[in-house]
Design a protein around this motif. Structure first.
Motif, PDB file in Angstrom:
ATOM      1  N   UNK A 209      18.935 -33.048  -1.894  1.00  0.00           N
ATOM      2  CA  UNK A 209      17.569 -32.556  -2.006  1.00  0.00           C
ATOM      3  C   UNK A 209      16.632 -33.707  -1.628  1.00  0.00           C
ATOM      4  N   UNK A 210      15.699 -33.438  -0.748  1.00  0.00           N
ATOM      5  CA  UNK A 210      14.803 -34.475  -0.245  1.00  0.00           C
ATOM      6  C   UNK A 210      13.369 -34.029  -0.439  1.00  0.00           C
ATOM      7  N   UNK A 211      12.535 -34.916  -0.943  1.00  0.00           N
ATOM      8  CA  UNK A 211      11.102 -34.654  -1.091  1.00  0.00           C
ATOM      9  C   UNK A 211      10.356 -35.723  -0.302  1.00  0.00           C
ATOM     10  N   UNK A 212       9.533 -35.273   0.661  1.00  0.00           N
ATOM     11  CA  UNK A 212       8.705 -36.180   1.452  1.00  0.00           C
ATOM     12  C   UNK A 212       7.255 -35.869   1.113  1.00  0.00           C
ATOM     13  N   UNK A 213       6.536 -36.844   0.603  1.00  0.00           N
ATOM     14  CA  UNK A 213       5.137 -36.650   0.231  1.00  0.00           C
ATOM     15  C   UNK A 213       4.231 -36.970   1.414  1.00  0.00           C
ATOM     16  N   UNK A 214       3.212 -36.174   1.579  1.00  0.00           N
ATOM     17  CA  UNK A 214       2.122 -36.392   2.536  1.00  0.00           C
ATOM     18  C   UNK A 214       2.469 -36.152   4.002  1.00  0.00           C
ATOM     19  N   UNK A 215       3.659 -36.469   4.460  1.00  0.00           N
ATOM     20  CA  UNK A 215       4.017 -36.337   5.875  1.00  0.00           C
ATOM     21  C   UNK A 215       4.424 -34.907   6.198  1.00  0.00           C
ATOM     22  N   UNK A 216       3.470 -34.056   6.520  1.00  0.00           N
ATOM     23  CA  UNK A 216       3.794 -32.648   6.737  1.00  0.00           C
ATOM     24  C   UNK A 216       3.407 -32.137   8.111  1.00  0.00           C
ATOM     25  N   UNK A 217       2.993 -32.999   8.993  1.00  0.00           N
ATOM     26  CA  UNK A 217       2.588 -32.574  10.325  1.00  0.00           C
ATOM     27  C   UNK A 217       3.809 -32.219  11.171  1.00  0.00           C
ATOM     28  N   UNK A 218       3.872 -31.000  11.640  1.00  0.00           N
ATOM     29  CA  UNK A 218       4.930 -30.498  12.519  1.00  0.00           C
ATOM     30  C   UNK A 218       6.342 -30.797  11.991  1.00  0.00           C
TER      31      UNK A 218
ATOM     32  N   UNK B  42       1.504 -30.196  -0.761  1.00  0.00           N
ATOM     33  CA  UNK B  42       1.095 -31.309   0.083  1.00  0.00           C
ATOM     34  C   UNK B  42       2.225 -32.177   0.591  1.00  0.00           C
ATOM     35  N   UNK B  43       3.453 -31.726   0.443  1.00  0.00           N
ATOM     36  CA  UNK B  43       4.606 -32.476   0.926  1.00  0.00           C
ATOM     37  C   UNK B  43       5.651 -31.523   1.469  1.00  0.00           C
ATOM     38  N   UNK B  44       6.821 -32.044   1.736  1.00  0.00           N
ATOM     39  CA  UNK B  44       7.900 -31.250   2.309  1.00  0.00           C
ATOM     40  C   UNK B  44       9.137 -31.398   1.425  1.00  0.00           C
ATOM     41  N   UNK B  45       9.697 -30.278   0.998  1.00  0.00           N
ATOM     42  CA  UNK B  45      10.979 -30.267   0.290  1.00  0.00           C
ATOM     43  C   UNK B  45      12.044 -29.814   1.269  1.00  0.00           C
ATOM     44  N   UNK B  46      13.173 -30.500   1.294  1.00  0.00           N
ATOM     45  CA  UNK B  46      14.268 -30.140   2.196  1.00  0.00           C
ATOM     46  C   UNK B  46      15.584 -30.131   1.430  1.00  0.00           C
ATOM     47  N   UNK B  47      16.507 -29.297   1.903  1.00  0.00           N
ATOM     48  CA  UNK B  47      17.850 -29.201   1.328  1.00  0.00           C
ATOM     49  C   UNK B  47      18.855 -29.341   2.460  1.00  0.00           C
ATOM     50  N   UNK B  48      19.836 -30.192   2.254  1.00  0.00           N
ATOM     51  CA  UNK B  48      20.950 -30.326   3.191  1.00  0.00           C
ATOM     52  C   UNK B  48      22.193 -29.871   2.444  1.00  0.00           C
ATOM     53  N   UNK B  49      22.878 -28.901   3.007  1.00  0.00           N
ATOM     54  CA  UNK B  49      24.083 -28.385   2.361  1.00  0.00           C
ATOM     55  C   UNK B  49      24.489 -27.064   2.969  1.00  0.00           C
ATOM     56  N   UNK B  50      25.383 -26.383   2.304  1.00  0.00           N
ATOM     57  CA  UNK B  50      25.878 -25.093   2.786  1.00  0.00           C
ATOM     58  C   UNK B  50      24.750 -24.060   2.791  1.00  0.00           C
ATOM     59  N   UNK B  51      24.980 -22.947   3.468  1.00  0.00           N
ATOM     60  CA  UNK B  51      23.985 -21.865   3.492  1.00  0.00           C
ATOM     61  C   UNK B  51      23.697 -21.388   2.071  1.00  0.00           C
TER      62      UNK B  51
ATOM     63  N   UNK C 154      12.777 -19.650  -0.303  1.00  0.00           N
ATOM     64  CA  UNK C 154      11.720 -19.243   0.625  1.00  0.00           C
ATOM     65  C   UNK C 154      11.470 -20.306   1.683  1.00  0.00           C
ATOM     66  N   UNK C 155      12.536 -20.908   2.187  1.00  0.00           N
ATOM     67  CA  UNK C 155      12.404 -21.959   3.208  1.00  0.00           C
ATOM     68  C   UNK C 155      11.712 -21.395   4.442  1.00  0.00           C
ATOM     69  N   UNK C 156      10.769 -22.145   4.954  1.00  0.00           N
ATOM     70  CA  UNK C 156      10.018 -21.724   6.141  1.00  0.00           C
ATOM     71  C   UNK C 156      10.300 -22.595   7.343  1.00  0.00           C
ATOM     72  N   UNK C 157      10.931 -23.739   7.139  1.00  0.00           N
ATOM     73  CA  UNK C 157      11.287 -24.627   8.235  1.00  0.00           C
ATOM     74  C   UNK C 157      12.801 -24.565   8.368  1.00  0.00           C
TER      75      UNK C 157
END
Length: 92
Positions: free
Chosen positions: A44-53, A67-76, A85-88
């Motif tokens: 699980x990754x949380x990136x604050x502030x860097x949300x452009x594209x 105001x940030x980006x949450x990401x998950x790396x793993x199985x479907x 509700x992932x949008x990226x």
């Protein structure tokens, strides 16, 4: 740092902004913008502030949150559980 998560080392936690199971996890923070949480089944990754594209590749999905980006790396399954509700997504 080495932690064997298969033996339940690490603290059981789920970072704010993610859903899914609470699992043993280790975490690390890089500067003030990036937080990384590793469990036996996902990263699980949380990136604050860097949300452009934002974009992802490989076995990852992400979503803009507070105001940030949450990401998950793993199985479907891990992706659906942690960011239902992932949008990226890979390729758009």
């Amino acid at each position: 740092m080495y932690v064997d998560l298969t033996k339940s080392e690490g603290r059981s936690e789920r970072p704010e902004g993610f859903s899914g199971p609470v699992e043993p996890a280790v975490s690390s923070v890089y500067g003030t913008k990036v937080s990384l949480f590793c469990t036996p089944t996902r990263m699980l990754i949380r990136v604050s502030e860097e949300t452009s594209q934002p974009f992802v590749s490989g076995e990852a999905v992400a979503r803009l949150v507070d105001g940030g980006l949450n990401a998950v790396v793993g199985s479907a399954e891990a992706q659906r559980e942690s960011l239902p509700r992932a949008t990226v997504t890979r390729g758009g």
